[in-house]
Write a protein that holds these residues in place. Structure first.
Motif, PDB file in Angstrom:
ATOM      1  N   VAL A  65       0.843  -1.190   0.000  1.00 31.80           N
ATOM      2  CA  VAL A  65       0.000   0.000   0.000  1.00 31.80           C
ATOM      3  C   VAL A  65       0.880   1.242   0.000  1.00 31.80           C
ATOM      4  O   VAL A  65       1.791   1.382   0.805  1.00 31.80           O
ATOM      5  CB  VAL A  65      -0.925   0.000   1.234  1.00 31.80           C
ATOM      6  CG1 VAL A  65      -1.711   1.293   1.303  1.00 31.80           C
ATOM      7  CG2 VAL A  65      -1.867  -1.184   1.172  1.00 31.80           C
ATOM      8  N   THR A  66       0.613   2.153  -0.899  1.00 36.73           N
ATOM      9  CA  THR A  66       1.388   3.380  -0.998  1.00 36.73           C
ATOM     10  C   THR A  66       0.719   4.503  -0.231  1.00 36.73           C
ATOM     11  O   THR A  66      -0.443   4.423   0.163  1.00 36.73           O
ATOM     12  CB  THR A  66       1.523   3.797  -2.473  1.00 36.73           C
ATOM     13  OG1 THR A  66       0.236   4.178  -2.962  1.00 36.73           O
ATOM     14  CG2 THR A  66       2.066   2.662  -3.316  1.00 36.73           C
ATOM     15  N   ALA A  67       1.451   5.587  -0.020  1.00 32.57           N
ATOM     16  CA  ALA A  67       0.899   6.733   0.688  1.00 32.57           C
ATOM     17  C   ALA A  67      -0.303   7.308  -0.051  1.00 32.57           C
ATOM     18  O   ALA A  67      -1.244   7.804   0.556  1.00 32.57           O
ATOM     19  CB  ALA A  67       1.976   7.808   0.868  1.00 32.57           C
ATOM     20  N   ALA A  68      -0.274   7.249  -1.392  1.00 26.49           N
ATOM     21  CA  ALA A  68      -1.377   7.786  -2.188  1.00 26.49           C
ATOM     22  C   ALA A  68      -2.650   6.962  -2.016  1.00 26.49           C
ATOM     23  O   ALA A  68      -3.743   7.424  -2.323  1.00 26.49           O
ATOM     24  CB  ALA A  68      -0.993   7.830  -3.657  1.00 26.49           C
ATOM     25  N   GLN A  69      -2.515   5.713  -1.526  1.00 28.15           N
ATOM     26  CA  GLN A  69      -3.664   4.835  -1.354  1.00 28.15           C
ATOM     27  C   GLN A  69      -4.154   4.789   0.086  1.00 28.15           C
ATOM     28  O   GLN A  69      -4.983   3.964   0.434  1.00 28.15           O
ATOM     29  CB  GLN A  69      -3.302   3.411  -1.793  1.00 28.15           C
ATOM     30  CG  GLN A  69      -3.009   3.282  -3.272  1.00 28.15           C
ATOM     31  CD  GLN A  69      -2.513   1.890  -3.607  1.00 28.15           C
ATOM     32  OE1 GLN A  69      -1.638   1.353  -2.938  1.00 28.15           O
ATOM     33  NE2 GLN A  69      -3.083   1.294  -4.630  1.00 28.15           N
ATOM     34  N   ALA A  70      -3.626   5.669   0.926  1.00 29.50           N
ATOM     35  CA  ALA A  70      -3.823   5.521   2.366  1.00 29.50           C
ATOM     36  C   ALA A  70      -5.189   5.973   2.855  1.00 29.50           C
ATOM     37  O   ALA A  70      -5.545   5.692   3.986  1.00 29.50           O
ATOM     38  CB  ALA A  70      -2.738   6.293   3.112  1.00 29.50           C
ATOM     39  N   LYS A  71      -5.963   6.675   2.067  1.00 29.80           N
ATOM     40  CA  LYS A  71      -7.248   7.173   2.540  1.00 29.80           C
ATOM     41  C   LYS A  71      -8.239   6.043   2.675  1.00 29.80           C
ATOM     42  O   LYS A  71      -8.466   5.275   1.756  1.00 29.80           O
ATOM     43  CB  LYS A  71      -7.798   8.228   1.582  1.00 29.80           C
ATOM     44  CG  LYS A  71      -9.016   8.944   2.128  1.00 29.80           C
ATOM     45  CD  LYS A  71      -9.435  10.073   1.226  1.00 29.80           C
ATOM     46  CE  LYS A  71     -10.628  10.812   1.802  1.00 29.80           C
ATOM     47  NZ  LYS A  71     -11.064  11.919   0.914  1.00 29.80           N
ATOM     48  N   LYS A  72      -8.857   5.970   3.837  1.00 31.50           N
ATOM     49  CA  LYS A  72      -9.790   4.894   4.119  1.00 31.50           C
ATOM     50  C   LYS A  72     -11.205   5.321   3.740  1.00 31.50           C
ATOM     51  O   LYS A  72     -11.624   6.429   4.067  1.00 31.50           O
ATOM     52  CB  LYS A  72      -9.745   4.531   5.597  1.00 31.50           C
ATOM     53  CG  LYS A  72      -8.404   4.050   6.116  1.00 31.50           C
ATOM     54  CD  LYS A  72      -8.518   3.703   7.599  1.00 31.50           C
ATOM     55  CE  LYS A  72      -7.203   3.175   8.142  1.00 31.50           C
ATOM     56  NZ  LYS A  72      -6.205   4.228   8.319  1.00 31.50           N
ATOM     57  N   PRO A  73     -11.976   4.451   3.104  1.00 32.96           N
ATOM     58  CA  PRO A  73     -13.364   4.796   2.773  1.00 32.96           C
ATOM     59  C   PRO A  73     -14.268   4.618   3.985  1.00 32.96           C
ATOM     60  O   PRO A  73     -13.963   3.861   4.914  1.00 32.96           O
ATOM     61  CB  PRO A  73     -13.721   3.788   1.685  1.00 32.96           C
ATOM     62  CG  PRO A  73     -12.919   2.576   2.057  1.00 32.96           C
ATOM     63  CD  PRO A  73     -11.612   3.107   2.615  1.00 32.96           C
ATOM     64  N   ASN A  74     -15.381   5.291   3.972  1.00 26.06           N
ATOM     65  CA  ASN A  74     -16.410   5.076   4.972  1.00 26.06           C
ATOM     66  C   ASN A  74     -17.336   3.948   4.508  1.00 26.06           C
ATOM     67  O   ASN A  74     -17.444   3.661   3.319  1.00 26.06           O
ATOM     68  CB  ASN A  74     -17.230   6.353   5.170  1.00 26.06           C
ATOM     69  CG  ASN A  74     -16.352   7.555   5.427  1.00 26.06           C
ATOM     70  OD1 ASN A  74     -15.555   7.580   6.369  1.00 26.06           O
ATOM     71  ND2 ASN A  74     -16.475   8.564   4.563  1.00 26.06           N
ATOM     72  N   ILE A  75     -18.011   3.332   5.472  1.00 21.62           N
ATOM     73  CA  ILE A  75     -18.941   2.245   5.160  1.00 21.62           C
ATOM     74  C   ILE A  75     -20.232   2.479   5.933  1.00 21.62           C
ATOM     75  O   ILE A  75     -20.217   2.650   7.152  1.00 21.62           O
ATOM     76  CB  ILE A  75     -18.354   0.876   5.549  1.00 21.62           C
ATOM     77  CG1 ILE A  75     -17.022   0.620   4.833  1.00 21.62           C
ATOM     78  CG2 ILE A  75     -19.358  -0.243   5.224  1.00 21.62           C
ATOM     79  CD1 ILE A  75     -16.261  -0.588   5.353  1.00 21.62           C
ATOM     80  N   VAL A  76     -21.353   2.494   5.216  1.00 20.38           N
ATOM     81  CA  VAL A  76     -22.680   2.532   5.825  1.00 20.38           C
ATOM     82  C   VAL A  76     -23.366   1.218   5.481  1.00 20.38           C
ATOM     83  O   VAL A  76     -23.617   0.931   4.304  1.00 20.38           O
ATOM     84  CB  VAL A  76     -23.515   3.728   5.322  1.00 20.38           C
ATOM     85  CG1 VAL A  76     -24.934   3.655   5.890  1.00 20.38           C
ATOM     86  CG2 VAL A  76     -22.847   5.041   5.699  1.00 20.38           C
ATOM     87  N   TYR A  77     -23.644   0.428   6.491  1.00 18.00           N
ATOM     88  CA  TYR A  77     -24.216  -0.902   6.300  1.00 18.00           C
ATOM     89  C   TYR A  77     -25.603  -0.937   6.941  1.00 18.00           C
ATOM     90  O   TYR A  77     -25.748  -0.801   8.155  1.00 18.00           O
ATOM     91  CB  TYR A  77     -23.313  -1.950   6.942  1.00 18.00           C
ATOM     92  CG  TYR A  77     -23.831  -3.370   6.925  1.00 18.00           C
ATOM     93  CD1 TYR A  77     -24.523  -3.867   5.832  1.00 18.00           C
ATOM     94  CD2 TYR A  77     -23.605  -4.215   8.002  1.00 18.00           C
ATOM     95  CE1 TYR A  77     -24.982  -5.173   5.814  1.00 18.00           C
ATOM     96  CE2 TYR A  77     -24.059  -5.528   7.999  1.00 18.00           C
ATOM     97  CZ  TYR A  77     -24.748  -6.001   6.907  1.00 18.00           C
ATOM     98  OH  TYR A  77     -25.206  -7.296   6.886  1.00 18.00           O
ATOM     99  N   VAL A  78     -26.633  -1.105   6.123  1.00 16.06           N
ATOM    100  CA  VAL A  78     -28.010  -1.198   6.609  1.00 16.06           C
ATOM    101  C   VAL A  78     -28.432  -2.659   6.549  1.00 16.06           C
ATOM    102  O   VAL A  78     -28.581  -3.237   5.470  1.00 16.06           O
ATOM    103  CB  VAL A  78     -28.963  -0.313   5.785  1.00 16.06           C
ATOM    104  CG1 VAL A  78     -30.397  -0.466   6.297  1.00 16.06           C
ATOM    105  CG2 VAL A  78     -28.525   1.145   5.854  1.00 16.06           C
ATOM    106  N   LEU A  79     -28.613  -3.257   7.729  1.00 18.65           N
ATOM    107  CA  LEU A  79     -28.996  -4.659   7.855  1.00 18.65           C
ATOM    108  C   LEU A  79     -30.429  -4.733   8.348  1.00 18.65           C
ATOM    109  O   LEU A  79     -30.742  -4.308   9.456  1.00 18.65           O
ATOM    110  CB  LEU A  79     -28.073  -5.382   8.833  1.00 18.65           C
ATOM    111  CG  LEU A  79     -28.434  -6.828   9.170  1.00 18.65           C
ATOM    112  CD1 LEU A  79     -28.412  -7.705   7.927  1.00 18.65           C
ATOM    113  CD2 LEU A  79     -27.499  -7.376  10.243  1.00 18.65           C
TER     114      LEU A  79
END
Length: 494
Positions: free
Chosen positions: A33-47
């Motif tokens: 994983v490179t520094a440019a790929q470091a941003k984490k996505p958010n997750i909204v999970y509706v169960l």
């Protein structure tokens, strides 16, 4: 948007345990994983709870989610019962590996999930350690409800959750106690106490606070809707007055002589039973309207914070539901497609809009999927496989071509909210394998079912007695492998 995290060491999750490693190790960050790929996505999970495919057409925000993302047309649950299914979602393990086979001790429920060490092996533990704000809103596991017998659960918050707004017996949507991060608040019967309204408000607040903090978040909104009694929001309580349950070819099936012994004795539905089924269907459609509005509201909130391109939305159900098929009154628990095949819809970064994915997925796959979206490598003893390659359009060799379903039955606990009605369907213990064109079921008492779904999609005529011996041997071998598999051995079964 890059979907991978920067290095995070020694993360638990999806069944992590010492020494059993895959790729970078126990819940480890993805290599390279490179520094440019470091941003984490958010997750909204509706169960959702007991939501079947027939309800989706009445949910406009869910249909918009389909237009924006990917629909899994062959997504199956590993058990058609709330607590086992939710335990599998949290850990990525089949019920025989979580030890949660029912809603109640000694074979299931919150106490068994906890005592078996599953709470340290959830996706929430892994994502929280990876720097995520994590939240669970609504329903957790059967048996978590605070009461005199289980007073210890009154303020208990499981590991891995930054935010905890949960109740145990919210099926009536009013008059419940909500555990808010260890503090109990009672909600009564005013319109503003309607559980989905309360959960929606708290979810929006969580998203806003996480955005203000600049911290990635994983929000699971776990509704009681449309589980019976399917109580609708006040504004929906009189809508859809003319709807009737779908009259598929299997509705009030005229001939069930081919069915297993537990079902062959069921009489044809009478007019009063059909009337009750239609009313139940209307109630279910009404009940999901507030869920659908919640999804739209969360999407608007995420977009208003400029996070729309960095957030995955996942819509799902813990199991399906039958209403009149095979002479069954309303319920679940069977191996038929009405109960095992449920919605899974995902939209977000890298997911091609308006696509349908026909490759097989199960609820074992959600935990490793959430971990990989967060930039982690799922641990080696995860039973499921991450769906991220499918979401991003990859051609994955040797992907599974079957789904495994296991069920412990019959159910007799009168306090269980999932106790079937007399003719709702209460099968004995079984295990089943579903392929693209077949359903094969083996019951503990020796009964068998086999359907050629390419010719009989509504499962009207079991061909167990005419099944080619070679094919029966093959499917029995697949079932035998699934029944005892764990980790890599589960993932290697096709």
């Amino acid at each position: 948007m890059a979907a991978f995290a920067a290095a995070v060491l020694l993360l638990a999750g999806c069944g992590a345990s010492g020494g059993d490693r895959r790729g970078g190790g126990k819940g480890a960050p993805k290599p390279g994983v490179t520094a440019a790929q470091a941003k984490k996505p958010n997750i909204v999970y509706v169960l959702t709870d007991d939501l079947d495919w027939d309800l989706v057409k009445y949910m406009p925000n869910v249909k918009r989610l389909q237009q924006r993302g990917m629909t899994f047309s062959n997504y199956f649950v590993a058990d058609t019962l709330c607590c086992p299914s939710r335990a599998t979602i949290l850990t990525g393990k089949y019920p025989h590996n979580t030890g949660v086979r029912s809603n109640d001790p000694p074979t299931g429920g919150f106490d068994v999930f906890n005592s078996n060490g599953n709470e340290q092996q959830t996706f929430s533990v892994a994502l929280q350690k990876a720097g995520y704000n994590t939240a669970l809103m609504g329903k957790y596991l059967n048996g978590y409800e605070p009461n005199q017998r289980q007073g210890a659960t009154r303020t208990y918050v499981p590991p891995g959750w930054t935010e905890w707004q949960v109740t145990g017996l919210g099926y009536g949507m009013y008059n419940y106690d909500l555990n808010g991060n260890g503090t109990i608040t009672h909600h009564g019967r005013k319109p503003g106490d309607y559980l989905n309204t309360v959960v929606s408000d708290k979810s929006v607040d969580f998203v806003n606070r996480s955005a203000a903090a600049g911290q990635p978040f994983m929000l699971e909104v776990s509704t009681f809707s449309p589980h019976s009694p399917a109580v609708a929001a006040p504004e929906d309580s009189h809508s859809f007055g003319n709807l009737k349950a779908p009259r598929t070819p299997g509705f009030n099936e005229p001939d069930i002589s081919d069915k297993p012994g537990w079902l062959r004795k069921y009489p044809r539905l009478r007019p009063r039973q059909i009337k009750a089924i239609d009313e139940a269907y209307r109630q279910r459609v009404r009940a999901v309207q507030s869920v659908d509005r919640m999804i739209g509201r969360l999407q608007q909130t995420v977009d208003a914070k400029g996070l729309g391109n960095d957030t995955y939305f996942v819509f799902n159900s813990d199991n399906g539901y039958h209403l009149g098929q095979h002479r069954l009154e309303e319920g679940k628990l069977t191996a038929y497609d009405t109960d095992i095949r449920v919605p899974l819809i995902v939209a977000g970064p890298g997911v091609k809009p308006g696509t349908t994915e026909a490759r097989f997925a199960q609820n074992t796959d959600l935990c490793p999927t959430f971990e990989e979206l967060a930039g982690l490598t799922p641990p080696a003893n995860t039973d499921g496989r991450s769906l991220v390659p499918l979401l991003h359009g990859a051609q994955v060799p040797d992907w599974r071509i079957s789904a495994f379903i296991e069920h412990l039955g019959p159910k007799f606990n009168k306090y269980d909210p999932d106790l079937p009605k007399k003719y709702g369907g209460n099968p004995p213990t079984y295990s089943a394998v579903r392929t693209a064109s077949e359903l094969y079921v083996e019951y503990e008492n020796g009964d068998r079912e086999y359907y050629d779904l390419s010719r009989d999609p509504y499962e009207l005529g079991s061909l167990a007695a005419q099944m080619p011996p070679a094919r029966q041997t093959e499917l029995q071998g697949v079932l035998d492998g699934y029944r005892t598999c764990s980790g890599a051995s589960c993932r290697s079964i096709r």
